[in-house]
Design an enzyme around this catalytic site. Structure first.
Site, PDB file in Angstrom:
ATOM      1  N   HIS A  67      67.646 -10.316  56.743  1.00 43.38           N
ATOM      2  CA  HIS A  67      68.315 -10.876  57.921  1.00 43.38           C
ATOM      3  C   HIS A  67      69.795 -11.115  57.614  1.00 43.38           C
ATOM      4  O   HIS A  67      70.669 -10.711  58.388  1.00 43.38           O
ATOM      5  CB  HIS A  67      67.634 -12.190  58.310  1.00 43.38           C
ATOM      6  CG  HIS A  67      68.305 -12.921  59.425  1.00 43.38           C
ATOM      7  ND1 HIS A  67      67.802 -12.929  60.693  1.00 43.38           N
ATOM      8  CD2 HIS A  67      69.438 -13.673  59.461  1.00 43.38           C
ATOM      9  CE1 HIS A  67      68.602 -13.649  61.465  1.00 43.38           C
ATOM     10  NE2 HIS A  67      69.605 -14.125  60.742  1.00 43.38           N
ATOM     11  N   GLU A  68      70.071 -11.749  56.491  1.00 48.24           N
ATOM     12  CA  GLU A  68      71.464 -12.029  56.126  1.00 48.24           C
ATOM     13  C   GLU A  68      72.231 -10.742  55.829  1.00 48.24           C
ATOM     14  O   GLU A  68      73.418 -10.633  56.135  1.00 48.24           O
ATOM     15  CB  GLU A  68      71.528 -12.994  54.949  1.00 48.24           C
ATOM     16  CG  GLU A  68      70.857 -14.338  55.204  1.00 48.24           C
ATOM     17  CD  GLU A  68      71.286 -15.028  56.480  1.00 48.24           C
ATOM     18  OE1 GLU A  68      72.462 -14.905  56.882  1.00 48.24           O
ATOM     19  OE2 GLU A  68      70.441 -15.697  57.109  1.00 48.24           O
ATOM     20  N   HIS A  71      73.503  -9.226  59.045  1.00 49.97           N
ATOM     21  CA  HIS A  71      74.794  -9.829  59.406  1.00 49.97           C
ATOM     22  C   HIS A  71      75.917  -9.203  58.579  1.00 49.97           C
ATOM     23  O   HIS A  71      76.956  -8.809  59.108  1.00 49.97           O
ATOM     24  CB  HIS A  71      74.789 -11.339  59.134  1.00 49.97           C
ATOM     25  CG  HIS A  71      73.979 -12.154  60.073  1.00 49.97           C
ATOM     26  ND1 HIS A  71      74.212 -12.210  61.420  1.00 49.97           N
ATOM     27  CD2 HIS A  71      72.933 -13.001  59.842  1.00 49.97           C
ATOM     28  CE1 HIS A  71      73.344 -13.042  61.982  1.00 49.97           C
ATOM     29  NE2 HIS A  71      72.558 -13.528  61.048  1.00 49.97           N
TER      30      HIS A  71
END
Length: 168
Positions: A67-68, A71
């Site tokens: 998820h990070e 980003h």
């Protein structure tokens, strides 16, 4: 697990799932309780909650890392890296990351109700956790003036808009 092991893990996941290297810093941050990780847009560093690893295991932590990294890679490519962006959501689905992490036991703190706003006209009560200026608000039922009272919460009176008990 130490920060250098996390760094190697993030670099490995980045190459395996995104085909791009992770060239910045990844560290654990034990203060993260309500979120699994953070990506910083200015420094491009990533922080991961070690509590997620200990409570939810390496599979969930890897989903947080993905998820990070979504980003991270989208931001560096100048594309939509925010949660609301379609490109971000599509990349999450493509790599098998989650939009939200699993909650930790005891992570959510609820403040006790310390104050009551009481309508002077109809007696309607509005429980509040923080001190509020009653002059800024009016009763939602009758538009009457409110007064602030310090009160201990009664069991079951957590809801907003409960009628006050009538004095006998």
């Amino acid at each position: 697990m130490e920060d250098r092991e996390l760094q190697a893990w993030v670099e490995r996941v980045s190459l395996q799932w995104f085909g791009r290297p992770f060239r910045h810093k990844a560290v654990f941050n034990a203060r993260l309780r309500t979120t699994g990780g953070r990506y910083f847009t200015k420094s491009h560093h990533i922080e991961i909650s070690p509590h997620q690893l200990s409570f939810n295991g390496p599979e969930e932590t890897e989903r947080i890392i993905k998820h990070e990294l979504c980003h991270y890679h989208l931001h560096l490519l100048g594309r939509g890296y925010r949660h609301r962006d379609p490109e971000f959501k599509a990349l999450l689905a493509q790599v098998g990351a989650t939009l939200y992490c699993q909650s930790l036991p005891g992570a959510k703190r609820t403040l006790p109700v310390k104050y009551l706003l009481v309508c002077r006209a109809c007696g309607m009560t509005y429980p509040r956790k923080r001190k509020t200026d009653p002059r800024k608000y009016a009763c939602g039922r009758c538009r009457g003036k409110l007064k602030l009272e310090a009160a201990a919460p009664e069991p079951g009176s957590e809801g907003v808009g409960t009628p006050a008990a009538t004095p006998s």
